[in-house]
Design a protein around this motif. Sequence first.
Motif, PDB file in Angstrom:
ATOM      1  N   TYR A   1       2.294   4.384  -9.332  1.00 46.94           N
ATOM      2  CA  TYR A   1       1.574   5.545  -8.547  1.00 46.94           C
ATOM      3  C   TYR A   1       0.988   5.004  -7.111  1.00 46.94           C
ATOM      4  O   TYR A   1       1.320   5.937  -6.176  1.00 46.94           O
ATOM      5  N   LEU A   2       0.427   3.867  -7.037  1.00 49.99           N
ATOM      6  CA  LEU A   2      -0.039   3.772  -5.720  1.00 49.99           C
ATOM      7  C   LEU A   2       0.991   3.319  -4.795  1.00 49.99           C
ATOM      8  O   LEU A   2       1.099   3.579  -3.512  1.00 49.99           O
ATOM      9  N   ALA A   3       2.020   2.712  -5.136  1.00 48.53           N
ATOM     10  CA  ALA A   3       3.422   2.429  -4.547  1.00 48.53           C
ATOM     11  C   ALA A   3       3.921   3.637  -3.886  1.00 48.53           C
ATOM     12  O   ALA A   3       4.532   3.855  -2.654  1.00 48.53           O
ATOM     13  N   GLU A   4       4.152   4.766  -4.819  1.00 48.93           N
ATOM     14  CA  GLU A   4       4.603   6.013  -4.470  1.00 48.93           C
ATOM     15  C   GLU A   4       3.860   6.715  -3.472  1.00 48.93           C
ATOM     16  O   GLU A   4       4.408   7.428  -2.592  1.00 48.93           O
ATOM     17  N   ASN A   5       2.847   6.424  -3.255  1.00 49.93           N
ATOM     18  CA  ASN A   5       1.730   6.516  -1.880  1.00 49.93           C
ATOM     19  C   ASN A   5       1.442   5.783  -1.073  1.00 49.93           C
ATOM     20  O   ASN A   5       0.437   5.844  -0.101  1.00 49.93           O
ATOM     21  N   GLY A   6       2.370   4.734  -0.827  1.00 52.73           N
ATOM     22  CA  GLY A   6       2.474   4.146   0.329  1.00 52.73           C
ATOM     23  C   GLY A   6       1.702   2.758   0.343  1.00 52.73           C
ATOM     24  O   GLY A   6       1.608   2.081   1.515  1.00 52.73           O
ATOM     25  N   TYR A   7       1.558   2.158  -0.804  1.00 48.68           N
ATOM     26  CA  TYR A   7       0.779   0.887  -0.915  1.00 48.68           C
ATOM     27  C   TYR A   7       1.639  -0.092  -1.397  1.00 48.68           C
ATOM     28  O   TYR A   7       2.597  -0.048  -2.180  1.00 48.68           O
ATOM     29  N   VAL A   8       1.687  -1.399  -0.766  1.00 48.22           N
ATOM     30  CA  VAL A   8       2.249  -2.573  -1.372  1.00 48.22           C
ATOM     31  C   VAL A   8       1.334  -3.179  -2.485  1.00 48.22           C
ATOM     32  O   VAL A   8       0.275  -2.942  -2.337  1.00 48.22           O
ATOM     33  N   VAL A   9       2.106  -3.140  -3.656  1.00 45.82           N
ATOM     34  CA  VAL A   9       1.183  -3.469  -4.729  1.00 45.82           C
ATOM     35  C   VAL A   9       1.810  -4.851  -5.608  1.00 45.82           C
ATOM     36  O   VAL A   9       2.879  -4.924  -5.628  1.00 45.82           O
TER      37      VAL A   9
ATOM     38  N   LYS B   1       9.436   1.440   0.842  1.00 46.48           N
ATOM     39  CA  LYS B   1      10.737   1.443   1.858  1.00 46.48           C
ATOM     40  C   LYS B   1       9.988   2.019   3.221  1.00 46.48           C
ATOM     41  O   LYS B   1       9.416   2.783   3.184  1.00 46.48           O
ATOM     42  N   GLY B   2      10.694   1.582   4.443  1.00 47.74           N
ATOM     43  CA  GLY B   2      10.501   2.038   5.404  1.00 47.74           C
ATOM     44  C   GLY B   2       9.649   1.133   6.261  1.00 47.74           C
ATOM     45  O   GLY B   2       9.555  -0.319   5.979  1.00 47.74           O
ATOM     46  N   ALA B   3       9.086   1.500   7.445  1.00 55.06           N
ATOM     47  CA  ALA B   3       8.531   0.501   8.370  1.00 55.06           C
ATOM     48  C   ALA B   3       7.029   0.228   7.937  1.00 55.06           C
ATOM     49  O   ALA B   3       6.288   0.996   7.856  1.00 55.06           O
ATOM     50  N   GLY B   4       6.835  -0.887   7.853  1.00 52.31           N
ATOM     51  CA  GLY B   4       5.448  -1.423   7.681  1.00 52.31           C
ATOM     52  C   GLY B   4       4.651  -1.739   8.886  1.00 52.31           C
ATOM     53  O   GLY B   4       5.259  -1.470  10.090  1.00 52.31           O
ATOM     54  N   PRO B   5       3.490  -2.564   8.881  1.00 54.34           N
ATOM     55  CA  PRO B   5       3.143  -3.092   7.719  1.00 54.34           C
ATOM     56  C   PRO B   5       2.062  -2.109   7.001  1.00 54.34           C
ATOM     57  O   PRO B   5       1.859  -0.910   7.712  1.00 54.34           O
ATOM     58  N   PHE B   6       2.142  -2.267   5.599  1.00 52.33           N
ATOM     59  CA  PHE B   6       1.349  -1.237   4.648  1.00 52.33           C
ATOM     60  C   PHE B   6       0.137  -1.692   4.278  1.00 52.33           C
ATOM     61  O   PHE B   6      -0.245  -2.956   4.442  1.00 52.33           O
ATOM     62  N   PRO B   7      -0.698  -0.736   4.107  1.00 52.42           N
ATOM     63  CA  PRO B   7      -2.066  -1.353   3.124  1.00 52.42           C
ATOM     64  C   PRO B   7      -1.265  -1.730   1.671  1.00 52.42           C
ATOM     65  O   PRO B   7      -0.436  -1.591   1.301  1.00 52.42           O
ATOM     66  N   ALA B   8      -2.265  -2.538   1.168  1.00 49.94           N
ATOM     67  CA  ALA B   8      -1.865  -3.345  -0.003  1.00 49.94           C
ATOM     68  C   ALA B   8      -2.950  -3.612  -0.928  1.00 49.94           C
ATOM     69  O   ALA B   8      -4.055  -3.587  -0.710  1.00 49.94           O
ATOM     70  N   VAL B   9      -2.659  -3.555  -2.280  1.00 51.46           N
ATOM     71  CA  VAL B   9      -3.489  -3.579  -3.330  1.00 51.46           C
ATOM     72  C   VAL B   9      -3.200  -4.982  -4.338  1.00 51.46           C
ATOM     73  O   VAL B   9      -2.038  -5.015  -4.656  1.00 51.46           O
ATOM     74  N   ASN B  10      -3.928  -5.677  -4.450  1.00 52.46           N
ATOM     75  CA  ASN B  10      -3.843  -6.694  -5.758  1.00 52.46           C
ATOM     76  C   ASN B  10      -4.232  -6.016  -6.955  1.00 52.46           C
ATOM     77  O   ASN B  10      -5.684  -5.653  -7.155  1.00 52.46           O
ATOM     78  N   LEU B  11      -3.353  -5.660  -7.786  1.00 51.88           N
ATOM     79  CA  LEU B  11      -3.845  -4.817  -9.062  1.00 51.88           C
ATOM     80  C   LEU B  11      -3.982  -5.799 -10.095  1.00 51.88           C
ATOM     81  O   LEU B  11      -2.998  -6.468 -10.646  1.00 51.88           O
TER      82      LEU B  11
END
Length: 380
Positions: free
Chosen positions: A172-180, A117-127
């Motif tokens: 865990y990654l999303a809690e730390n600011g990543y789109v997953v 949530k919040g203003a992006g854009p965010f770093p992202a991970v293909n998990l």
Amino acid sequence: MILAVLLLAVGLTARGQKRERYEYYKNFPVYADSLIAHSDYPLAWGNDKTKRFAKWKKKALRQVFACMGPSLNYAEPQFEGVQLQCLNDNSTAYDTYRLLIPASPYYDIPALLLIPKGAGPFPAVNLLHDHGAHLYIGKEKMIRPVGMEEAVLSDADRWVEKLYGGQYLGNYLAENGYVVLSADAPMWGERGREEGADRSQYDVVAGNMMMYGYNLCAQMTYDDLTATDFLCSLPQVDKERVGCVGFSMGGYRAWMLSALSQRIKTGVAHCWMVTTDVQMTWHYGRKENGGFANCIPGLRRYLDYPHIASLACPKPMLFMNGRQDKLFPVEGVEKAFGIMHDVWRSQQADHFLQTELWDIPHECNKEVQERILHFLDEHL
């Protein structure tokens, strides 16, 4: 059916019947050592005559894709209009979505998506999820499947408790600011058999796909490429800060994706790296069980696993394995790590390659996840 009964009656289908002469021992040919001795990997960096690294990468990539064969997603996927079904109750720092990624004229890829949530854009991970000989769930091993069937949720919770220290890596990654994003591989989760999950049938389906002219393992990689393209199409994603992470088979998928996709800027592969000469032998008290999930026909004639992973050079990459991991003998892991370091070093990029051996079995516990997050924070 009648023929099978007759054959059984006369003992022709009895298991364990032995002949005095044979050609295979513990699922390997008796001449396995000779095959390994004659594997010179002519297309590997340093073996191939090409001296310019960029030119070598193009040449090697062409061979990888040639061995992978055709893709079922032959048309350029169109991502407009993809519906995101929100699953969460607004109690988290991110939103959870369920979706179908259009990948082919024949099928869509079921996936789960976490967006902070919040203003992006965010770093992202293909998990990228693991194998585990457990096909009932796929993406749900990575992202907690809230709002889905209770049987799926309870199975996922048990799996994550067993292999991930009770912590979903995606959440865990999303809690730390990543789109997953995490998507089902072919035969896992919502891409399985109507008859139900059965590891023994994976090889049968893989063989049938070969009869159609397609390779199921290669299709998994093509789908990972497509899912990455979709991830980069999201307005919430910073396209210059996209990585991939995987454990076990997911680790294999991570370095394959890092090698083949220009969209991936950094990758983490945990508990899947070895050399073929150590993997494909009986000398270490284990056997390879078919390997259809990581088998691309003919590719080992040109490149070994670390050679393909080296196509990711000079990207920042983290490879981790466990010293107690019985699937990947340490000798083969260290040899593979050495090969990759030689490649990164040849491009003055060895500081971007990190290889680590942890004193753990085949698992992705909370400490490993913390290391993954630190690496991603550093490079994305």
